[in-house]
Design a protein around this motif. Sequence first.
Motif, PDB file in Angstrom:
ATOM      1  N   TRP A 128      76.781  30.997   4.103  1.00 57.56           N
ATOM      2  CA  TRP A 128      78.339  31.510   4.024  1.00 57.56           C
ATOM      3  C   TRP A 128      79.025  30.709   3.926  1.00 57.56           C
ATOM      4  O   TRP A 128      78.980  29.976   4.972  1.00 57.56           O
ATOM      5  N   SER A 129      80.478  30.703   3.539  1.00 55.46           N
ATOM      6  CA  SER A 129      81.441  30.055   3.984  1.00 55.46           C
ATOM      7  C   SER A 129      82.959  30.274   4.053  1.00 55.46           C
ATOM      8  O   SER A 129      83.088  31.791   4.081  1.00 55.46           O
ATOM      9  N   CYS A 130      83.689  29.969   5.119  1.00 56.23           N
ATOM     10  CA  CYS A 130      84.536  30.289   5.475  1.00 56.23           C
ATOM     11  C   CYS A 130      85.902  30.184   4.652  1.00 56.23           C
ATOM     12  O   CYS A 130      86.228  29.685   4.074  1.00 56.23           O
ATOM     13  N   ARG A 131      86.356  31.167   4.453  1.00 60.93           N
ATOM     14  CA  ARG A 131      87.344  31.691   3.323  1.00 60.93           C
ATOM     15  C   ARG A 131      89.102  30.667   3.851  1.00 60.93           C
ATOM     16  O   ARG A 131      89.293  30.027   3.231  1.00 60.93           O
ATOM     17  N   GLN A 132      88.651  30.588   5.674  1.00 64.98           N
ATOM     18  CA  GLN A 132      90.248  30.337   5.729  1.00 64.98           C
ATOM     19  C   GLN A 132      89.867  28.203   5.594  1.00 64.98           C
ATOM     20  O   GLN A 132      91.024  27.843   5.546  1.00 64.98           O
ATOM     21  N   CYS A 133      88.857  28.706   6.641  1.00 62.50           N
ATOM     22  CA  CYS A 133      89.209  26.720   7.093  1.00 62.50           C
ATOM     23  C   CYS A 133      88.130  25.976   6.274  1.00 62.50           C
ATOM     24  O   CYS A 133      87.597  24.968   6.905  1.00 62.50           O
ATOM     25  N   GLY A 134      87.105  26.734   5.324  1.00 66.16           N
ATOM     26  CA  GLY A 134      85.418  26.027   5.180  1.00 66.16           C
ATOM     27  C   GLY A 134      84.616  25.974   5.623  1.00 66.16           C
ATOM     28  O   GLY A 134      83.372  25.458   4.795  1.00 66.16           O
ATOM     29  N   SER A 135      84.759  25.611   6.376  1.00 72.23           N
ATOM     30  CA  SER A 135      83.126  25.900   7.018  1.00 72.23           C
ATOM     31  C   SER A 135      81.944  26.411   7.089  1.00 72.23           C
ATOM     32  O   SER A 135      81.979  27.385   6.139  1.00 72.23           O
ATOM     33  N   VAL A 136      80.954  26.102   7.502  1.00 74.53           N
ATOM     34  CA  VAL A 136      79.723  26.676   6.446  1.00 74.53           C
ATOM     35  C   VAL A 136      78.286  27.463   6.827  1.00 74.53           C
ATOM     36  O   VAL A 136      78.336  25.966   8.514  1.00 74.53           O
ATOM     37  N   TYR A 137      77.779  27.997   7.143  1.00 78.59           N
ATOM     38  CA  TYR A 137      76.883  28.308   8.032  1.00 78.59           C
ATOM     39  C   TYR A 137      75.500  29.124   6.585  1.00 78.59           C
ATOM     40  O   TYR A 137      75.981  28.840   5.785  1.00 78.59           O
ATOM     41  N   HIS A 138      74.744  29.356   7.402  1.00 82.98           N
ATOM     42  CA  HIS A 138      73.390  30.052   6.570  1.00 82.98           C
ATOM     43  C   HIS A 138      73.447  30.480   7.258  1.00 82.98           C
ATOM     44  O   HIS A 138      72.567  31.146   8.961  1.00 82.98           O
ATOM     45  N   GLU A 139      72.820  32.196   7.022  1.00 86.85           N
ATOM     46  CA  GLU A 139      72.808  33.576   6.993  1.00 86.85           C
ATOM     47  C   GLU A 139      70.791  33.458   8.145  1.00 86.85           C
ATOM     48  O   GLU A 139      70.968  34.288   9.466  1.00 86.85           O
ATOM     49  N   ARG A 140      69.901  32.165   7.559  1.00 86.90           N
ATOM     50  CA  ARG A 140      69.606  32.022   8.653  1.00 86.90           C
ATOM     51  C   ARG A 140      68.561  30.727   9.976  1.00 86.90           C
ATOM     52  O   ARG A 140      68.766  30.917  10.730  1.00 86.90           O
ATOM     53  N   PHE A 141      69.310  29.417   8.786  1.00 86.97           N
ATOM     54  CA  PHE A 141      69.208  28.555   9.783  1.00 86.97           C
ATOM     55  C   PHE A 141      70.279  28.365  10.614  1.00 86.97           C
ATOM     56  O   PHE A 141      69.970  27.455  10.965  1.00 86.97           O
ATOM     57  N   GLN A 142      71.609  28.719   9.806  1.00 88.57           N
ATOM     58  CA  GLN A 142      72.763  28.903  10.755  1.00 88.57           C
ATOM     59  C   GLN A 142      73.430  29.367  10.807  1.00 88.57           C
ATOM     60  O   GLN A 142      74.995  29.490  10.050  1.00 88.57           O
ATOM     61  N   PRO A 143      73.107  31.018  11.801  1.00 90.03           N
ATOM     62  CA  PRO A 143      74.350  31.643  11.022  1.00 90.03           C
ATOM     63  C   PRO A 143      75.146  31.866  12.485  1.00 90.03           C
ATOM     64  O   PRO A 143      75.462  30.794  13.076  1.00 90.03           O
ATOM     65  N   PRO A 144      76.547  32.718  11.626  1.00 84.75           N
ATOM     66  CA  PRO A 144      77.392  32.262  12.185  1.00 84.75           C
ATOM     67  C   PRO A 144      77.128  33.052  13.743  1.00 84.75           C
ATOM     68  O   PRO A 144      76.301  34.003  13.769  1.00 84.75           O
ATOM     69  N   ARG A 145      77.791  33.255  15.130  1.00 87.81           N
ATOM     70  CA  ARG A 145      77.422  34.251  16.318  1.00 87.81           C
ATOM     71  C   ARG A 145      77.870  35.186  16.007  1.00 87.81           C
ATOM     72  O   ARG A 145      77.251  36.450  15.776  1.00 87.81           O
ATOM     73  N   GLU A 146      78.891  36.012  15.130  1.00 90.69           N
ATOM     74  CA  GLU A 146      78.958  37.559  15.492  1.00 90.69           C
ATOM     75  C   GLU A 146      79.448  37.353  13.341  1.00 90.69           C
ATOM     76  O   GLU A 146      79.906  37.102  12.294  1.00 90.69           O
ATOM     77  N   ALA A 147      78.377  37.937  12.291  1.00 88.59           N
ATOM     78  CA  ALA A 147      78.185  38.671  11.351  1.00 88.59           C
ATOM     79  C   ALA A 147      79.154  38.184  10.456  1.00 88.59           C
ATOM     80  O   ALA A 147      80.123  38.864  11.030  1.00 88.59           O
TER      81      ALA A 147
END
Length: 215
Positions: A128-147
């Motif tokens: 999952w990537s941020c539309r605004q700043c481009g930061s990258v997450y992974h739903e299992r390996f690097q989840p964001p604090r808030e979905a």
Amino acid sequence: MYVILFGAPGVGKGTQAVLLAEKTGLSHITTGELFREAIRQETELGKQAKVYYDRGQLVPDHFTIAMLLERLSKGDCADGCILDGFPRTLEQAAALDEALVREGRVIDKVVYIQAPEGELLSRLSGRWSCRQCGSVYHERFQPPREAGRCDQCGGELYQREDDKPETARRRLEVYAQQTAPLIDYYRERGKLLEIDGDKSVEEVAENLLAAVEGS
Ligand code: AP5
């Protein structure tokens, strides 16, 4: 110092480039993000690039090289930078070498990050990537604090169109055919360092920093 982070789609180049940029102070230049921004802004380049991007193909060299060299001419790259996603063809590598040599500069290190194909596909499908700043997450390996929300800026998270299974597989094929030959290009020039990307983000970051700082 000019450092190239090299490897297949999903291996973690972008994730590691952000961490390496924080530790070294070098700018992070990513052609994938430059194309995504041009597509979002619907510039002439964005319209041309979208045709290839959506199919998981490489954007033709003449567009990509011109865009990258223009970015490289900015002041924040004068003493070095981290290149993520460029070069991806022998023609791009030769153009980069020529442009740097003209300025009396060279590529210092090329770090080749590796992981098995199954791991690459599972990283791409859960990204999952941020539309605004481009930061990258992974739903299992690097989840964001808030979905669905970016930890850095609160922006909306989205899944990249080219991460859908069929396009992701196409990108891996394109990588094997057109980009993997660069491994020998840089190995022959004594620039290639190899690290195992099939470890935690923190372990890869530690090994990457050691590789970049080593003589
Ligand atoms: P681009 O955006 O560059 O895509 P890519 O090279 O395919 O790389 P990715 O962004 O998919 O993966 P990454 O290695 O950065 O992995 P990430 O850190 O995000 O290019 C997209 C398109 O633009 C191309 O298809 C082409 O059309 C065009 N393009 C771009 N450059 C071009 C060029 N030079 N020439 C021509 N066309 C060009 O990580 C992936 C996921 O895994 C994330 O969810 C992350 O959280 C997770 N993750 C990362 N590390 C780990 C870890 N160690 N353990 C577990 N999960 C991890």
